[in-house]
Design a protein around this motif. Sequence first.
Motif, PDB file in Angstrom:
ATOM      1  N   GLU A  28       0.818  -1.215   0.000  1.00 38.18           N
ATOM      2  CA  GLU A  28       0.000   0.000   0.000  1.00 38.18           C
ATOM      3  C   GLU A  28       0.851   1.265   0.000  1.00 38.18           C
ATOM      4  OE1 GLU A  28      -2.869  -0.501   3.126  1.00 38.18           O
ATOM      5  OE2 GLU A  28      -3.510  -2.446   2.327  1.00 38.18           O
ATOM      6  N   SER A  29       2.045   1.167   0.587  1.00 37.64           N
ATOM      7  CA  SER A  29       3.002   2.284   0.540  1.00 37.64           C
ATOM      8  C   SER A  29       4.359   1.736   0.934  1.00 37.64           C
ATOM      9  CB  SER A  29       2.610   3.406   1.516  1.00 37.64           C
ATOM     10  OG  SER A  29       2.779   2.946   2.844  1.00 37.64           O
ATOM     11  N   ASP A  31       6.333   2.910   3.246  1.00 40.15           N
ATOM     12  CA  ASP A  31       6.489   2.907   4.704  1.00 40.15           C
ATOM     13  C   ASP A  31       5.711   1.794   5.375  1.00 40.15           C
ATOM     14  OD1 ASP A  31       8.131   5.006   4.354  1.00 40.15           O
ATOM     15  OD2 ASP A  31       6.761   6.539   5.121  1.00 40.15           O
ATOM     16  N   SER A  32       4.498   1.517   4.875  1.00 36.11           N
ATOM     17  CA  SER A  32       3.726   0.445   5.521  1.00 36.11           C
ATOM     18  C   SER A  32       4.393  -0.906   5.261  1.00 36.11           C
ATOM     19  CB  SER A  32       2.263   0.453   5.078  1.00 36.11           C
ATOM     20  OG  SER A  32       2.171   0.187   3.697  1.00 36.11           O
ATOM     21  N   GLU A  35       7.243  -1.213   7.704  1.00 31.55           N
ATOM     22  CA  GLU A  35       6.780  -1.505   9.068  1.00 31.55           C
ATOM     23  C   GLU A  35       6.446  -2.992   9.240  1.00 31.55           C
ATOM     24  OE1 GLU A  35       3.570   1.091  10.147  1.00 31.55           O
ATOM     25  OE2 GLU A  35       3.463   0.291  12.202  1.00 31.55           O
ATOM     26  N   ILE A  36       5.760  -3.542   8.250  1.00 33.35           N
ATOM     27  CA  ILE A  36       5.395  -4.972   8.324  1.00 33.35           C
ATOM     28  C   ILE A  36       6.662  -5.832   8.256  1.00 33.35           C
ATOM     29  CG2 ILE A  36       4.142  -6.869   7.196  1.00 33.35           C
ATOM     30  CD1 ILE A  36       2.424  -4.565   5.874  1.00 33.35           C
ATOM     31  N   ASN A 223      -1.054  -7.924   8.173  1.00 31.66           N
ATOM     32  CA  ASN A 223      -0.898  -6.487   8.052  1.00 31.66           C
ATOM     33  C   ASN A 223      -0.816  -5.843   9.427  1.00 31.66           C
ATOM     34  OD1 ASN A 223      -0.564  -4.162   6.559  1.00 31.66           O
ATOM     35  ND2 ASN A 223      -2.328  -4.559   5.240  1.00 31.66           N
ATOM     36  N   VAL A 224      -0.269  -4.645   9.487  1.00 32.08           N
ATOM     37  CA  VAL A 224      -0.144  -3.977  10.785  1.00 32.08           C
ATOM     38  C   VAL A 224      -1.535  -3.673  11.344  1.00 32.08           C
ATOM     39  CG1 VAL A 224       0.751  -1.921  11.956  1.00 32.08           C
ATOM     40  CG2 VAL A 224       2.121  -3.041  10.191  1.00 32.08           C
ATOM     41  N   CYS A 225      -2.403  -3.110  10.540  1.00 28.39           N
ATOM     42  CA  CYS A 225      -3.803  -2.890  10.932  1.00 28.39           C
ATOM     43  C   CYS A 225      -4.672  -3.594   9.896  1.00 28.39           C
ATOM     44  CB  CYS A 225      -4.152  -1.411  10.926  1.00 28.39           C
ATOM     45  SG  CYS A 225      -3.226  -0.459  12.101  1.00 28.39           S
ATOM     46  N   LYS A 228      -7.763  -2.134   8.183  1.00 33.98           N
ATOM     47  CA  LYS A 228      -7.593  -0.992   7.271  1.00 33.98           C
ATOM     48  C   LYS A 228      -6.975  -1.402   5.934  1.00 33.98           C
ATOM     49  CE  LYS A 228      -7.309   2.706  10.681  1.00 33.98           C
ATOM     50  NZ  LYS A 228      -6.331   3.014  11.709  1.00 33.98           N
ATOM     51  N   SER A 229      -6.725  -2.719   5.749  1.00 37.57           N
ATOM     52  CA  SER A 229      -6.121  -3.169   4.492  1.00 37.57           C
ATOM     53  C   SER A 229      -6.993  -2.754   3.307  1.00 37.57           C
ATOM     54  CB  SER A 229      -6.002  -4.698   4.460  1.00 37.57           C
ATOM     55  OG  SER A 229      -5.224  -5.150   5.525  1.00 37.57           O
TER      56      SER A 229
END
Length: 258
Positions: A28-29, A31-32, A35-36, A223-225, A228-229
Amino acid sequence: MKKDKTEIIQNMLSANEFNIIAGPCTIESRDSLDEIAAALHTMGINILRGGIYKMRTSPHTFRGLGDIALSYLKEIGEKYGMVTVSECIETDKIEIMSEYVDVLLVGTRSMHNYPMLERLGRIKNPIILKRGMSATYKEWQLAAEYIVESGNSNVILCERGIRTFETHTRNTLDMASIPAIKEITKFPIYIDPSHSTGKRDYIKPMTWAAVAAGANGVMIETNVCPDKSLCDAEQSITLDELKSIIEPINEIRRLLYS
Ligand code: PEP
Ligand code: MN
């Protein structure tokens, strides 16, 4: 001990190992993804998935970031020493993908794209070939042979559920494919509990069942959240949930297979 990429890939192709592939359905980006990947790396997971080009059922939904995400995946994979996995949906992208992504995935909708399979046979990257949603084992095996006959024997098969009359789950996870594929082919067999069930609460029991049945790996959307995927939120799990799923895997394998 930290494994290098060659060793991770050797394990992925081994019929005696158990591999965990995790990451978001779709990148999705930058940065995301970072983070994952950082969290997965801390957990000891060294194979990162992330969709770049998506075969969505509806053209009105998010279809991935496209070309720009090739460099995100390459950069993040290198940052954490992870092997990367992403789906190839068209023949014209094979060459560029083979440079940016370690392992190319063929999704369920493309299992019958024989010209694409032949072109994938001419690169060296390992290929994960998902089962067509209405393909028999034989058809799936023959699809894999298109890749092998063209020169690339590094093929992994991945069961991702088939279409049946059941509607409660997204697809029907055919666990019998594990012993069947081991019997009729020499390819490692992985399970995708995410796309086969479509439900995050079913990922844990189906992963453990796959380990017990002798699978060589799983691919889990994380996913982290998860809520919100942008794609496949209902089947995405949190990093904590993934941790609780992978914890007993070595013990299950030791009990059953050593
Ligand atoms: C995927 O793994 O990203 C995917 C789209 O899966 P499938 O082709 O099994 O639906
Ligand atoms: Mn998905």
